[in-house]
Design a protein around this motif. Structure first.
Motif, short mmCIF file in Angstrom:
data_model
loop_
_atom_site.label_atom_id
_atom_site.label_comp_id
_atom_site.label_asym_id
_atom_site.label_seq_id
_atom_site.Cartn_x
_atom_site.Cartn_y
_atom_site.Cartn_z
N LEU A 1 45.26 16.99 88.28
CA LEU A 1 44.81 16.06 89.32
C LEU A 1 43.34 15.68 89.12
N VAL A 2 42.54 16.63 88.70
CA VAL A 2 41.14 16.32 88.41
C VAL A 2 41.05 15.40 87.20
N PHE A 3 41.81 15.70 86.16
CA PHE A 3 41.82 14.83 84.97
C PHE A 3 42.22 13.40 85.34
N LEU A 4 43.28 13.26 86.12
CA LEU A 4 43.75 11.92 86.48
C LEU A 4 42.74 11.23 87.40
N GLY A 5 42.16 11.98 88.34
CA GLY A 5 41.17 11.38 89.22
C GLY A 5 40.00 10.79 88.45
N ARG A 6 39.57 11.50 87.41
CA ARG A 6 38.47 10.97 86.59
C ARG A 6 38.90 9.71 85.85
N ALA A 7 40.14 9.69 85.38
CA ALA A 7 40.64 8.49 84.70
C ALA A 7 40.69 7.30 85.66
N TYR A 8 41.11 7.53 86.91
CA TYR A 8 41.13 6.45 87.90
C TYR A 8 39.71 5.96 88.20
N HIS A 9 38.80 6.90 88.30
CA HIS A 9 37.41 6.55 88.62
C HIS A 9 36.82 5.59 87.58
N LYS A 10 37.13 5.82 86.32
CA LYS A 10 36.61 4.97 85.25
C LYS A 10 37.02 3.51 85.43
N LEU A 11 38.20 3.30 86.00
CA LEU A 11 38.74 1.95 86.14
C LEU A 11 38.55 1.37 87.53
N GLY A 12 37.92 2.15 88.42
CA GLY A 12 37.71 1.65 89.78
C GLY A 12 38.97 1.66 90.64
N VAL B 1 46.25 23.20 104.13
CA VAL B 1 45.74 22.15 103.25
C VAL B 1 44.23 22.15 103.09
N ALA B 2 43.49 22.73 104.03
CA ALA B 2 42.05 22.50 104.09
C ALA B 2 41.33 22.95 102.82
N LYS B 3 41.46 24.20 102.43
CA LYS B 3 40.69 24.70 101.30
C LYS B 3 41.11 24.07 99.98
N PRO B 4 42.41 24.04 99.64
CA PRO B 4 42.74 23.42 98.35
C PRO B 4 42.37 21.95 98.27
N LEU B 5 42.53 21.20 99.38
CA LEU B 5 42.16 19.79 99.37
C LEU B 5 40.65 19.63 99.19
N ALA B 6 39.88 20.43 99.91
CA ALA B 6 38.43 20.35 99.79
C ALA B 6 37.97 20.71 98.38
N HIS B 7 38.57 21.75 97.80
CA HIS B 7 38.19 22.16 96.45
C HIS B 7 38.56 21.09 95.42
N LEU B 8 39.71 20.46 95.61
CA LEU B 8 40.15 19.41 94.69
C LEU B 8 39.20 18.22 94.72
N LEU B 9 38.86 17.76 95.91
CA LEU B 9 37.94 16.63 96.02
C LEU B 9 36.56 17.01 95.49
N ASP B 10 36.14 18.24 95.77
CA ASP B 10 34.83 18.68 95.31
C ASP B 10 34.76 18.76 93.79
N ALA B 11 35.86 19.18 93.15
CA ALA B 11 35.86 19.26 91.69
C ALA B 11 35.61 17.90 91.06
N LEU B 12 36.12 16.84 91.69
CA LEU B 12 35.86 15.49 91.21
C LEU B 12 34.47 15.02 91.60
N ASP B 13 34.02 15.42 92.77
CA ASP B 13 32.72 14.98 93.26
C ASP B 13 31.56 15.63 92.51
N GLN B 14 31.78 16.82 91.98
CA GLN B 14 30.70 17.54 91.30
C GLN B 14 30.11 16.73 90.14
N THR B 15 30.95 15.96 89.48
CA THR B 15 30.47 15.13 88.37
C THR B 15 30.36 13.66 88.79
N ASN B 16 30.41 13.43 90.10
CA ASN B 16 30.34 12.06 90.65
C ASN B 16 31.44 11.18 90.08
N GLU B 17 32.65 11.77 89.93
CA GLU B 17 33.81 11.04 89.43
C GLU B 17 34.96 11.02 90.43
#
Length: 464
Positions: free
Chosen positions: A277-288, A323-339
């Protein structure tokens, strides 16, 4: 006598009436998440009868027919279409408090001009009236009647998108029909058909997917292929949100184990899913792109009926996983690199509305209005109570003015009055706030807000 579905249905204040009739009513629809078949749109499907257009494949109705004692041969079985329709007509008068009573009569009125209430006594006449109109009312005509600007279907990464390509070349049809990337089968490593799907993806991309690197390369290629053909969003069914930090090397070994049909531990499944999910989120971020997370379904509860009828036949429910902790950690993993890409969070359990909204608010920013969205009330919750709770929860802890509004999440070409239902309810909620003195009666601003939520916010957010 005033018809049941009248001009001011659901509009209980003068402000609500003004907002709906002057601002919401004529605005086009952006249906950014649905399950319509693009082939049926392209070939302009013609329906055999009202059952074919209305009941075939509609598990919302099927669930209530079963609850009314209707046997399966009249639902998914081989009984004649008219007899199946009559069984639905027997259910309808018992639908007090259920949105399907409203949807049923909205659809009869908006598409076929019928104000008569459906019941066993009126069913035959309604069936015949509609069938006559269906002789000239095709799938495209239903979409045009509903004033739909954009439709985003839900598509597997292996899909060729041939019907989207054909539609995009067809200048006679004005509605945009765009694909949305749904890579659940690449994520759900624990399911029995994972290895079979990987082989299908391998055939599409033309090389073996024997390593995690190869799988990632293939998925990125398919994302770019979807982008080339108009896709600007993805969709994920996260029945349970899973995230556990893991290295690329650890996940590569987990992937190899799955390909070798070895049993994975729960931890390994969480590590794989979170990593992908982090890998795919970064790929989506590249394309807006926008990513959508549909959280909290409990699917296929009846193993017997899953074997008999397959999935998506009405045997699902609301999950209650945390859902709270895993969702927060997932979003944070993408946010840490601003992706962290633009993201819409939908929670099927209303218990989690405020959980998701407050997590969402921790990841806003970057100059994008409403970058992280709390999605509309979904599936079991697109009721008056569910939509009201969603709207008020978002308003209480977020900015309702930046909300991207309603979607159908439907397989039916007759489902677009759900947007009208939502807009009427939205106008009523805002109208009540004004008339209770909780917000100033600035009709120009409020009208602009209603139009934004109904249409403009989605156009800007998805960049269609």
């Amino acid at each position: 006598m005033k018809p049941f579905i009248h001009d001011d249905f659901l509009l209980h204040t003068e402000t609500a009436k003004k907002l709906y009739h002057e601002y919401a009513k004529q605005v086009p629809i952006v249906d950014y998440h649905c399950h319509l078949d693009p082939k049926e749109i392209y070939v302009d499907k013609k329906f055999n009868n009202l059952f074919d257009a209305w009941l075939s494949g509609d598990h919302y109705k099927w669930r209530l027919m079963r609850a009314n004692g209707v046997t399966e041969d009249y639902i998914t079985g081989n009984k004649p279409d008219f007899e199946k329709f009559m069984k639905w007509a027997e259910v309808v008068p018992s639908l007090i408090g259920n949105p399907l009573y409203h949807w049923t009569h909205f659809e009869l009125k908006r598409y076929f001009g019928i104000d008569t209430l459906l019941s066993p006594e009126t069913a035959k006449d309604i069936y015949n009236q509609v069938n006559r109109k269906l002789e000239t009312m095709t799938a495209r005509k239903m979409i045009e009647l509903s004033n739909v600007d954009v439709i985003c279907t839900t598509d597997d990464p292996i899909d060729s998108l041939e019907w989207h390509m054909k539609l995009n070349k067809d200048s006679s049809f004005k509605t945009k029909v765009l694909p949305a990337f749904r890579p659940d089968k690449a994520i759900n490593i624990e399911l029995t058909w994972f290895q079979e799907w990987i082989l299908k993806l391998s055939k599409v991309v033309g090389y073996p997917l024997s390593s995690l690197d190869a799988l990632k390369k293939a998925l990125e290629e398919r994302i770019h292929y979807f982008h080339l053909h108009g896709s600007r969003l993805s969709d994920h069914a996260l029945d349970e949100v899973m995230y556990e930090k893991a290295t690329h090397e650890e996940v590569a070994l987990i992937y190899e184990k799955a390909l070798n049909l070895e049993v994975l531990s729960e931890k390994e499944v969480r590590q794989y899913k979170g990593h992908m999910l982090v890998f795919l989120g970064r790929a989506y971020h590249k394309l807006g792109w926008v990513q959508q997370y549909h959280i909290g379904a409990l699917r296929n509860l009846s193993e017997r009926q899953l074997k008999n009828l397959g999935p998506d036949t009405g045997f699902d429910a609301i999950n209650d996983g945390l859902v709270a902790k895993p969702l927060a950690h997932l979003l944070d993993a993408l946010d840490q690199t601003n992706e962290l890409p633009k993201t819409i969070l939908y929670t099927l359990n209303p218990r989690d509305f405020e959980v998701a909204i407050t997590i969402m608010q921790a990841f806003q920013g970057g100059g994008t209005p409403g970058k992280i969205q709390f999605g509309s009330a979904w599936w079991f919750l697109d009721t008056i109570d569910g939509m009201t709770k969603q709207i008020k929860a978002l308003a209480n802890n977020g900015l309702i003015a930046k909300f991207v509004g309603m979607l159908t999440d439907s397989r039916s070409f007759l489902s677009y009055p759900r947007h009208e239902y939502f807009r009427r309810l939205l106008c009523n909620i805002i109208g009540q706030e004004v008339e209770l003195g909780l917000y100033p009666n600035d009709i120009n601003y409020l009208g602009s807000l209603i139009k934004d939520i109904s249409y403009d916010n989605a156009i800007r957010y998805f960049n269609f």
